[in-house]
Each structure stands twice: as structure tokens, then as C-alpha cells.
Design a protein around this motif. Structure first.
Motif, PDB file in Angstrom:
ATOM      1  N   ASN A   1      40.391  34.791  39.479  1.00 57.28           N
ATOM      2  CA  ASN A   1      40.871  34.299  37.950  1.00 57.28           C
ATOM      3  C   ASN A   1      40.174  32.957  38.118  1.00 57.28           C
ATOM      4  O   ASN A   1      39.831  32.356  39.092  1.00 57.28           O
ATOM      5  CB  ASN A   1      42.387  34.315  38.214  1.00 57.28           C
ATOM      6  N   PHE A   2      39.863  32.484  36.923  1.00 58.73           N
ATOM      7  CA  PHE A   2      39.118  31.430  36.407  1.00 58.73           C
ATOM      8  C   PHE A   2      40.179  30.676  35.369  1.00 58.73           C
ATOM      9  O   PHE A   2      40.617  31.248  34.451  1.00 58.73           O
ATOM     10  CB  PHE A   2      37.903  31.740  36.249  1.00 58.73           C
ATOM     11  N   SER A   3      39.750  29.526  35.479  1.00 56.70           N
ATOM     12  CA  SER A   3      40.470  28.420  34.665  1.00 56.70           C
ATOM     13  C   SER A   3      39.541  27.326  34.220  1.00 56.70           C
ATOM     14  O   SER A   3      38.785  26.883  34.941  1.00 56.70           O
ATOM     15  CB  SER A   3      41.781  28.042  34.812  1.00 56.70           C
ATOM     16  N   ALA A   4      39.842  26.521  32.961  1.00 55.22           N
ATOM     17  CA  ALA A   4      39.272  25.277  32.753  1.00 55.22           C
ATOM     18  C   ALA A   4      40.221  24.369  31.667  1.00 55.22           C
ATOM     19  O   ALA A   4      40.978  25.069  30.888  1.00 55.22           O
ATOM     20  CB  ALA A   4      37.985  25.479  31.796  1.00 55.22           C
TER      21      ALA A   4
ATOM     22  N   LEU B   1      34.052  30.475  30.465  1.00 52.09           N
ATOM     23  CA  LEU B   1      34.627  31.218  31.548  1.00 52.09           C
ATOM     24  C   LEU B   1      34.484  32.678  31.774  1.00 52.09           C
ATOM     25  O   LEU B   1      34.374  33.322  32.841  1.00 52.09           O
ATOM     26  CB  LEU B   1      36.227  31.154  31.156  1.00 52.09           C
ATOM     27  N   ILE B   2      34.235  33.347  30.608  1.00 51.40           N
ATOM     28  CA  ILE B   2      33.611  34.752  30.778  1.00 51.40           C
ATOM     29  C   ILE B   2      32.421  34.791  31.427  1.00 51.40           C
ATOM     30  O   ILE B   2      32.069  35.637  32.269  1.00 51.40           O
ATOM     31  CB  ILE B   2      33.757  35.284  29.132  1.00 51.40           C
TER      32      ILE B   2
ATOM     33  N   ILE C   1      42.877  30.229  30.939  1.00 49.46           N
ATOM     34  CA  ILE C   1      42.839  30.716  32.185  1.00 49.46           C
ATOM     35  C   ILE C   1      42.694  32.209  31.805  1.00 49.46           C
ATOM     36  O   ILE C   1      43.240  32.736  30.875  1.00 49.46           O
ATOM     37  CB  ILE C   1      44.160  30.511  33.001  1.00 49.46           C
ATOM     38  N   THR C   2      42.012  33.072  32.671  1.00 52.30           N
ATOM     39  CA  THR C   2      41.774  34.517  32.931  1.00 52.30           C
ATOM     40  C   THR C   2      43.139  35.377  32.672  1.00 52.30           C
ATOM     41  O   THR C   2      44.077  34.928  33.397  1.00 52.30           O
ATOM     42  CB  THR C   2      41.047  34.926  33.611  1.00 52.30           C
ATOM     43  N   ALA C   3      43.235  36.293  31.917  1.00 54.46           N
ATOM     44  CA  ALA C   3      44.692  36.984  32.039  1.00 54.46           C
ATOM     45  C   ALA C   3      44.612  38.051  33.127  1.00 54.46           C
ATOM     46  O   ALA C   3      43.756  38.330  33.602  1.00 54.46           O
ATOM     47  CB  ALA C   3      44.742  37.914  30.505  1.00 54.46           C
TER      48      ALA C   3
ATOM     49  N   ALA D   1      34.635  19.197  38.527  1.00 54.37           N
ATOM     50  CA  ALA D   1      34.771  18.395  37.433  1.00 54.37           C
ATOM     51  C   ALA D   1      34.525  19.253  36.008  1.00 54.37           C
ATOM     52  O   ALA D   1      35.229  18.867  35.014  1.00 54.37           O
ATOM     53  CB  ALA D   1      33.813  17.340  37.413  1.00 54.37           C
ATOM     54  N   ASP D   2      33.812  20.295  36.068  1.00 50.89           N
ATOM     55  CA  ASP D   2      33.750  21.146  34.904  1.00 50.89           C
ATOM     56  C   ASP D   2      33.435  22.529  35.439  1.00 50.89           C
ATOM     57  O   ASP D   2      33.272  22.619  36.777  1.00 50.89           O
ATOM     58  CB  ASP D   2      32.876  20.709  34.131  1.00 50.89           C
ATOM     59  N   ILE D   3      33.045  23.482  34.549  1.00 50.00           N
ATOM     60  CA  ILE D   3      32.624  24.827  34.853  1.00 50.00           C
ATOM     61  C   ILE D   3      31.407  24.985  35.748  1.00 50.00           C
ATOM     62  O   ILE D   3      31.155  25.662  36.812  1.00 50.00           O
ATOM     63  CB  ILE D   3      32.794  25.593  33.874  1.00 50.00           C
ATOM     64  N   VAL D   4      30.476  24.029  35.393  1.00 46.46           N
ATOM     65  CA  VAL D   4      28.997  23.973  36.115  1.00 46.46           C
ATOM     66  C   VAL D   4      29.351  23.664  37.552  1.00 46.46           C
ATOM     67  O   VAL D   4      28.663  23.967  38.345  1.00 46.46           O
ATOM     68  CB  VAL D   4      27.965  23.160  35.168  1.00 46.46           C
TER      69      VAL D   4
END
Length: 212
Positions: free
Chosen positions: A37-40, A18-19, A49-51, A186-189
Motif C-alpha cells: 500500500n502507498f500513500s501521500a 502514487l499509481i 492512499i491506495t484502496a 519527504a515526498d514520493i520521490v
């Protein structure tokens, strides 16, 4: 161990991804200042999830927090989750196939969402890169991004998104007027590919509009 048997090592791996995604978006100008913001997904009922309020080009592991799909923190945290966590949770609750969610604040998404707010959607048609979106097989497909009114009532906005997605499948992403883009995968990629494809098409649409 956290909820649903998610180990510390798996959290570390997901948080690191995520970073990297957040930094990649920041380097392209899609998350200026502390925006985005980003999450997985970590487990069936937990996500990383990002703070809130963190610059996306300088995130560290402590800037990623764990919440359940109701948006509540599941353990000790150095920060509070993004103010828009409910929008992420809506997507994870809606489908187990959603493995990551991203929200960017690019210039193109911001301007076009304002310009098309009254119409209610941004139309992306005729772009070859649309085939980068899951389920799209031809440039002849038209990608419609609904535009929702910007509001501080994130719970109500999540309900509006849910209602739209139920009535108008498939949806590859959406815009919040004057705010930015949400997309998922489906995933980060998978999600990073969707971000890049949608941001490219939004950029083209903005340029075409300025020329015409």
C-alpha cells in the motif's frame, strides 16, 4: 474542494504519482498479487492512499482514496482504504516532514523479517547504498530495521511502532514479520529512493545469508 483546501487537480496529480510508484514497485516484484500500500500527504490532515485489495500493477485513479489522519474517508469513494491505513496515519501524525509512505512485500523483506523476528531487528551494515537514505552520510553507518510481530490488530501495531520510534530515533523503516517493509520520506520521490535503497540492501543481506 476536499479537506484543508486540497483541490481536485492536486489530488489527481498526487494520485497519478502514487499509481506510478505502485506500478514501479510491482514491476520489480515487491508487491505481488494485491499486496502493498502507498500513500501521500495532501494537506495537514488529509492523505491519499491506495484502496484495499487492488493489484498494484493495474491501479487507476478510482483506486486512490482520501482519508484524514485518523484514517476516516473524507468523501465519496469507490473503494475502502487499505486495511493498514492506521500505520500510515501514525507516521503522518508523528511528523509533518513525512510526505509519503510505502509498504512493500518483497521476498527479501518477507524472509529476513521471519528469520530475524526473535532478534527483533534486521541489521544492514557496510553498504554504500545506505547513503541514499536521508541523514545517512557514510557506508560505516549501520541501518537497523526493527521487526514487529505480524498481527491483525493494526491499531496496536501502530502504537508499538510509535513507541519504538520515540525511544530509538532515527528510524528509516521497519519490517513486519513474514509481511514486509514500511518506509517513508519527504515526498514520493524521496520515498521511492528509500524503498530502492532498503530493498537492495535487504536483497544483499538475504543473499549473504544464503551463502554463509
Amino acid at each position: 474542494m476536499s479537506a484543508r483546501g486540497t483541490s481536485i487537480s492536486s489530488f489527481s496529480s498526487v494520485a497519478t504519482e502514487l499509481i506510478a510508484l505502485a506500478r514501479w514497485c510491482h514491476e520489480r516484484g515487491w508487491t505481488p498479487a494485491t499486496s502493498g500500500n502507498f500513500s501521500a500527504r495532501l494537506g495537514d490532515e488529509t492523505l491519499a492512499i491506495t484502496a484495499s485489495g487492488r493489484p498494484k500493477g493495474a491501479l487507476v485513479l478510482s483506486d486512490i482514496v482520501v482519508v484524514n489522519t485518523d484514517g476516516r474517508l473524507t468523501g465519496p469513494s469507490a473503494g475502502r482504504p487499505s486495511a493498514e491505513t492506521a500505520l500510515h496515519c501514525q507516521l503522518y501524525r508523528r511528523s509533518g516532514d513525512v510526505g509519503a509512505v510505502a509498504h512493500t512485500h518483497s521476498r527479501a523483506a518477507t524472509v529476513l523479517s521471519r528469520r530475524c523476528a526473535q532478534e527483533g531487528y534486521v541489521t544492514l551494515a557496510g553498504y554504500e547504498v545506505a547513503k541514499a537514505l536521508s541523514g545517512v552520510t557514510t557506508h560505516d553507518d549501520t541501518v537497523l530495521l526493527p521487526v514487529f510481530v505480524n498481527t491483525q490488530d493494526i491499531g496496536k501495531l501502530a502504537e508499538d511502532v510509535e513507541a519504538f520510534m520515540s525511544a530509538h530515533p532515527p528510524v528509516h523503516g521497519y519490517l513486519i514479520a513474514g509481511h514486509g517493509l514500511y518506509t517513508w520520506g519527504a515526498d514520493i520521490v524521496d520515498t521511492s529512493r528509500h524503498i530502492e535503497a532498503l530493498e537492495f540492501m535487504l536483497d544483499c543481506a538475504l543473499l549473504e545469508g544464503s551463502i554463509s
